[in-house]
Write a protein that holds these residues in place. Structure first.
Motif, short mmCIF file in Angstrom:
data_model
loop_
_atom_site.label_atom_id
_atom_site.label_comp_id
_atom_site.label_asym_id
_atom_site.label_seq_id
_atom_site.Cartn_x
_atom_site.Cartn_y
_atom_site.Cartn_z
N TYR A 119 -7.48 0.85 1.84
CA TYR A 119 -7.66 1.62 0.61
C TYR A 119 -7.00 0.95 -0.60
CZ TYR A 119 -9.17 5.14 3.95
OH TYR A 119 -9.82 5.80 4.95
N SER A 120 -6.22 -0.11 -0.35
CA SER A 120 -5.56 -0.82 -1.44
C SER A 120 -6.28 -2.12 -1.80
CB SER A 120 -4.10 -1.14 -1.06
OG SER A 120 -3.38 0.06 -0.87
N LYS A 131 2.13 1.84 -3.36
CA LYS A 131 1.04 2.43 -4.16
C LYS A 131 0.84 3.91 -3.85
CE LYS A 131 -0.84 -0.85 -6.76
NZ LYS A 131 -1.07 -0.68 -8.21
N SER A 157 0.83 -1.22 0.00
CA SER A 157 0.00 0.00 0.00
C SER A 157 0.85 1.26 0.00
CB SER A 157 -0.93 0.00 1.22
OG SER A 157 -1.77 -1.14 1.21
N ASN A 167 -0.37 5.30 -1.17
CA ASN A 167 -1.61 5.64 -0.50
C ASN A 167 -1.29 6.42 0.77
OD1 ASN A 167 -3.78 4.84 1.72
ND2 ASN A 167 -4.77 4.80 -0.28
#
Length: 345
Positions: free
Chosen positions: A210-211, A161, A158, A163
């Motif tokens: 959120y991932s 990514k 994550s 985030n």
């Protein structure tokens, strides 16, 4: 959150060290649960209840107060960006709820004249060290990496990514570790995973939420199965009675020490207590050597000039190293030269 992601989250929780402390005499499981409830509420934009539950979690573990504090900071930023009277009132109410974090400090000051008895007698800022901080994540006895490698991997994924919630979550647990590393007793009574690592798990899981949308369903199934496979041996190990013994090296740490001792350099107190099999002042017992099958494998030393501890590793004879597994009256001895069957007398 989609139903399949709710199921994924629930299974990650079920196949985690959640169970290790639910019968523990210290209320770590309540900190864990309240943090998880509060963070799920925050994910669902129920800010007031999020602050309520996370603030309640901090009543037992003050470092957890970072979570409602960060939520308040986030709400303040949102208020400044988009000000309205309604949002101001909501912010004030949320702020008042967050004052729950001060209840323990008021209690201690009222009755004992100090904001925290634990802070006064059981902590010392001078004892904070990188070794203690990192041990909560990587120690082979009680670190997160041993018990929740899947969640650990998800938070790293994550962060990669980019985030923002994952990054904040990772920073938060590092701050947890820094605050908690002021504790004088770093090898306390625990159930496998360190009690200070244990309630980092909800914060790490929140950073992963959120991932979830980027992870394929097949991958989620694999991760859940992997989590279950990793957890099962520890649940069995708990039944042996060794899991709660904080003065005994746990299986992974013991295996590495017995085979490749140079790969494991724990914080000094952890090594000393578990080598001596008791909590004592170990400084007058140095140099202290760990033995396996009467063979010296690792020694803790102290350099009085540099005022530093250091380890000396002794290369084991790998062909002599064996792992013994007992089943009823049969002992299976496993080594680099194969498996032998022995019979208990």
């Amino acid at each position: 959150m989609e139903d399949k992601n709710k199921i994924f989250l629930t299974l990650l929780l079920y196949f985690s060290p959640l169970w290790f402390y639910y019968k523990w005499t210290h209320p770590e499981v309540f900190t864990f649960t309240l943090l998880m409830i509060g963070l799920i509420d925050y994910y669902n934009k129920r800010v007031k209840s999020a602050v309520l539950f996370t603030a309640l979690a901090s009543v037992q573990n003050p470092a957890a107060a970072l979570v409602p504090f960060l939520i308040i900071i986030g709400e303040l930023i949102n208020l400044v960006k988009d000000f309205s009277k309604t949002k101001l009132n909501k912010f004030i109410i949320t702020g008042l709820i967050s004052l729950i974090v001060f209840i323990p400090f008021i209690f201690y000051y009222y009755y004992f004249g100090t904001f925290s008895l634990i802070g006064k007698y059981a902590t010392d800022l001078h004892t904070i060290s990188l070794a203690k901080i990192l041990s909560l994540f990587f120690d082979l006895n009680f670190g997160l990496i041993i018990y929740v490698p899947v969640i650990f991997g998800l938070i790293i994924y994550s962060v990669i990514k980019r985030n923002i919630y994952a990054i904040i979550s990772l920073i938060t647990v590092v701050l947890f570790a820094v605050i908690d590393s002021a504790q004088l007793n770093w090898n306390p009574g625990i159930m496998l995973i360190h009690r200070y690592s244990y309630w980092m798990i909800p914060v790490l899981l929140f950073g992963c939420l959120y991932s979830f949308k980027y992870i394929k369903d097949k991958t989620k199934i694999i991760l859940v199965v992997l989590s279950a496979i990793i957890l099962l041996p520890w649940l069995i190990h708990i039944k042996t009675g060794h899991a709660w013994n904080h003065c005994e090296f746990q299986p992974v740490a013991k295996f590495v020490l017995n085979t490749f001792p140079a790969l494991y350099n724990p914080q000094e107190e952890v090594f000393a207590d578990r080598t001596l099999k008791e909590e004592v002042n170990f400084n007058n017992k140095l140099p202290l050597t760990y033995y396996y099958n009467n063979q010296a494998l690792k020694t803790l030393n102290y350099d009085p000039v540099k005022k530093k501890y250091y380890y000396t590793n002794h290369n084991p004879e790998f062909n002599k190293l064996r792992i013994k597994i007992r089943h009823k009256k049969i002992i299976y001895s496993i080594g680099f030269d194969g498996v032998r069957k022995e019979y208990k007398k």
